[in-house]
Design an enzyme around this catalytic site. Sequence first.
Site, PDB file in Angstrom:
ATOM      1  N   ARG A 250      -9.985  17.610 -56.061  1.00 11.47           N
ATOM      2  CA  ARG A 250     -10.715  17.837 -57.247  1.00 11.47           C
ATOM      3  C   ARG A 250      -9.998  18.319 -58.409  1.00 11.47           C
ATOM      4  NH1 ARG A 250     -15.556  20.034 -55.426  1.00 11.47           N
ATOM      5  NH2 ARG A 250     -16.393  18.094 -54.836  1.00 11.47           N
ATOM      6  N   GLY A 251      -8.903  19.060 -58.039  1.00 11.10           N
ATOM      7  CA  GLY A 251      -7.985  19.446 -59.041  1.00 11.10           C
ATOM      8  C   GLY A 251      -7.348  18.530 -59.857  1.00 11.10           C
TER       9      GLY A 251
END
Length: 343
Positions: free
Chosen positions: A281-282
């Site tokens: 997700r980063g």
Amino acid sequence: MPVPFPFSAIVGQEEMKLALLIGAVDSRIGGVLVFGDRGTGKSTAIRALAALLPKMKVVADCRYGCDPDAEVGVLCAECRGSRSETTPFKTKQVPVPVVDLPLGATEDRVIGALDLEMALTRGEKAFEPGLLARAHRGFLYIDEVNLLEDHLVDALLDVAASGENLVEREGLSVRHPARFVLIGSGNPEEGELRPQLLDRFGLSVEVRTPQDLQTRVQVVRLRDEYERDPAAFTEKWKRKDAKVRKRITDAQALLPEIEVNDQALEQAARLCMALGTDGLRGELTLIRACRALAALEGDKSVEVKHLRRLAPPALRHRLRRDPLDESGSTARVDRVVQELFPA
């Protein structure tokens, strides 16, 4: 209704203002978390952004504010049933919704419940939409988000993941779209945010009390002028706010054309690997935010300057705690950025 403080009149807090603009350009980023000292303009900036945004087009009779140009799968059940290729929707322009979620709200108030008036007067089961329905295609603002009750956090996590709100109670089964930009603010001294909810925020911003004399004087001067005559003050800043509004709309139009080449993807992945962030997700958030930043600045592609600028707000809240490293998460991100992308 009180006149909101103009967005362009907010002094300092550049990272917070940029994160809010990025969230306005691309709602898929996942929202903005603003943590910091009391009295630093967190709620002021959020309400100012709401007043700044251009109006949006909705289906005239839709309770959820569906986009008439959206794909069928994104529409609510009523709009899907009434959609016709020969007869277009009746539409209207409405302000982008900014809905406050109070800490003491009940679950029924948030997700929706049985319409008691309809049930008692007509004997019919009908759904009364909640705050999540009102926030569709807009912003859901939670002040003191770190104090939000667990059952409301669970409801938000489900909706944030799917973009839909499913309500099943009192013999009702209703599913409606609920896609919004989640904006949270709070003071870290009053408690930490649950990790599951923290990870759902796309960008995390730290705000601090200004320490230089000129900035503090300017903030007080402008706020005092606003409180003495809000209408005149807003009119004074109207032209600058209009420029910011045009910047947002231009960026929204340019966003699909922004290129993200393999080099930018590799740089984002290398950065997240060096920081040890969990999941992917980063990288996804960082790339989306950089694309929105490039659109705001009128660039044609994502470059290292965008990654360097947005790495702290996109990644600082995704780091594992290191008991052997006394530096804060922001310092850790800055250190790795300097190592990988030296200026």
